[in-house]
Scaffold this active site. Structure first.
Site, PDB file in Angstrom:
ATOM      1  N   HIS A  47      41.499  45.241  34.606  1.00  0.00           N
ATOM      2  CA  HIS A  47      41.466  43.806  34.914  1.00  0.00           C
ATOM      3  C   HIS A  47      40.302  43.455  35.837  1.00  0.00           C
ATOM      4  O   HIS A  47      40.327  42.422  36.510  1.00  0.00           O
ATOM      5  CB  HIS A  47      42.807  43.359  35.493  1.00  0.00           C
ATOM      6  CG  HIS A  47      43.943  43.619  34.560  1.00  0.00           C
ATOM      7  ND1 HIS A  47      44.320  42.737  33.565  1.00  0.00           N
ATOM      8  CD2 HIS A  47      44.736  44.707  34.413  1.00  0.00           C
ATOM      9  CE1 HIS A  47      45.307  43.268  32.870  1.00  0.00           C
ATOM     10  NE2 HIS A  47      45.584  44.463  33.359  1.00  0.00           N
ATOM     11  N   HIS A  57      50.733  43.742  29.506  1.00  0.00           N
ATOM     12  CA  HIS A  57      50.429  43.612  30.937  1.00  0.00           C
ATOM     13  C   HIS A  57      51.649  43.068  31.699  1.00  0.00           C
ATOM     14  O   HIS A  57      51.952  43.508  32.797  1.00  0.00           O
ATOM     15  CB  HIS A  57      49.227  42.685  31.105  1.00  0.00           C
ATOM     16  CG  HIS A  57      48.743  42.529  32.511  1.00  0.00           C
ATOM     17  ND1 HIS A  57      48.750  43.537  33.445  1.00  0.00           N
ATOM     18  CD2 HIS A  57      48.213  41.448  33.153  1.00  0.00           C
ATOM     19  CE1 HIS A  57      48.247  43.089  34.588  1.00  0.00           C
ATOM     20  NE2 HIS A  57      47.929  41.831  34.446  1.00  0.00           N
ATOM     21  N   HIS A 163      51.919  33.616  32.699  1.00  0.00           N
ATOM     22  CA  HIS A 163      51.598  34.793  31.883  1.00  0.00           C
ATOM     23  C   HIS A 163      52.690  35.063  30.842  1.00  0.00           C
ATOM     24  O   HIS A 163      52.403  35.353  29.681  1.00  0.00           O
ATOM     25  CB  HIS A 163      51.453  36.042  32.760  1.00  0.00           C
ATOM     26  CG  HIS A 163      50.102  36.207  33.391  1.00  0.00           C
ATOM     27  ND1 HIS A 163      49.829  35.821  34.674  1.00  0.00           N
ATOM     28  CD2 HIS A 163      48.952  36.737  32.911  1.00  0.00           C
ATOM     29  CE1 HIS A 163      48.562  36.116  34.959  1.00  0.00           C
ATOM     30  NE2 HIS A 163      48.003  36.666  33.916  1.00  0.00           N
ATOM     31  N   GLU A 175      40.080  36.302  31.255  1.00  0.00           N
ATOM     32  CA  GLU A 175      40.011  36.010  32.689  1.00  0.00           C
ATOM     33  C   GLU A 175      38.673  36.465  33.261  1.00  0.00           C
ATOM     34  O   GLU A 175      38.106  37.467  32.813  1.00  0.00           O
ATOM     35  CB  GLU A 175      41.174  36.709  33.408  1.00  0.00           C
ATOM     36  CG  GLU A 175      42.509  36.219  32.873  1.00  0.00           C
ATOM     37  CD  GLU A 175      43.735  36.949  33.409  1.00  0.00           C
ATOM     38  OE1 GLU A 175      44.796  36.319  33.496  1.00  0.00           O
ATOM     39  OE2 GLU A 175      43.632  38.159  33.718  1.00  0.00           O
TER      40      GLU A 175
END
Ligand SMILES: [Zn+2]
Length: 211
Positions: A47, A57, A163, A175
């Site tokens: 990440h 995740h 999320h 992201e």
């Protein structure tokens, strides 16, 4: 044809999520030391920098980055710029934006992007992100990919609702894109995460091509 590279450059000084390892790169073989070639080893969380999240995740028992649908990662994308007064992207904020009925891919340019003019800054917990109400609105518009200009799609203090909702619906979360130099509008996106078996995320070189 104008191409924007919206990927962050992975380097040791790039801020990472609190608790994640810093980005580490080590030259294992060095030409200047008599080796035939230069060879580098990497060590960082998946990440770090510009990356995608896979459902696994946040949702145990679901799939990883190697199973993400390629048709979500490549195609037309809308870059929406929000004013600096926006601290949290909510359904109310999106109501001001006048989104098309169908928006398969969307990137949010916020005041976060200014932080990437100084990539070596300290991690900021007050970054702009989407709450659950905004996630619901985007699902109603048929979204398949959402990109944000800091290291999480959800607010720092409350990651799960946004999320869980989006990853549970199969939306790809991109992201850590840098939109500082990108005017709002319509582009083609090419987002190609490294194919890591079953991983919860992966670095993703990402570009926008002017349409
Ligand atoms: Zn992530």
């Amino acid at each position: 044809m104008k191409i924007y590279d919206i990927s962050l450059t992975l380097a040791p000084e790039l801020p990472v999520w609190p608790g994640d390892p810093k980005i580490f790169m080590e030259r294992l073989q060095k030409i200047e030391d008599g080796d035939a070639v230069n060879v580098t080893r990497l060590d960082f969380a998946v990440h770090a920098g510009t990356h995608v999240d896979a459902p696994v995740h946040w949702l145990a028992g679901t799939y990883g980055v190697d199973q993400l649908p390629l048709d979500a990662l490549v195609g037309p994308v809308l870059v929406v710029e929000l004013p600096d007064s926006v601290d949290l992207i909510t359904a109310d904020v999106l109501a001001q934006v006048n989104l098309p009925v169908i928006v398969e891919r969307i990137l949010f340019k916020t005041k976060n992007s200014a932080l990437w003019t100084k990539p070596e800054h300290e991690f900021q917990t007050g970054f702009v992100a989407l709450d659950e109400s905004a996630a619901r609105v985007l699902l109603e518009h048929g979204v398949k990919l959402i990109g944000v200009d800091y290291l999480s799609v959800a607010p720092f203090s409350n990651g799960r609702p946004t999320h869980e909702l989006l990853l549970g619906a199969g939306v790809v979360l991109l992201e850590g894109v840098n939109l500082w130099e990108v005017p709002p509008g319509n582009y083609e996106i090419y987002c190609l995460p490294v194919k890591l078996a079953g991983a919860d995320g992966a670095p993703a070189r990402t570009i926008l091509v002017e349409r």
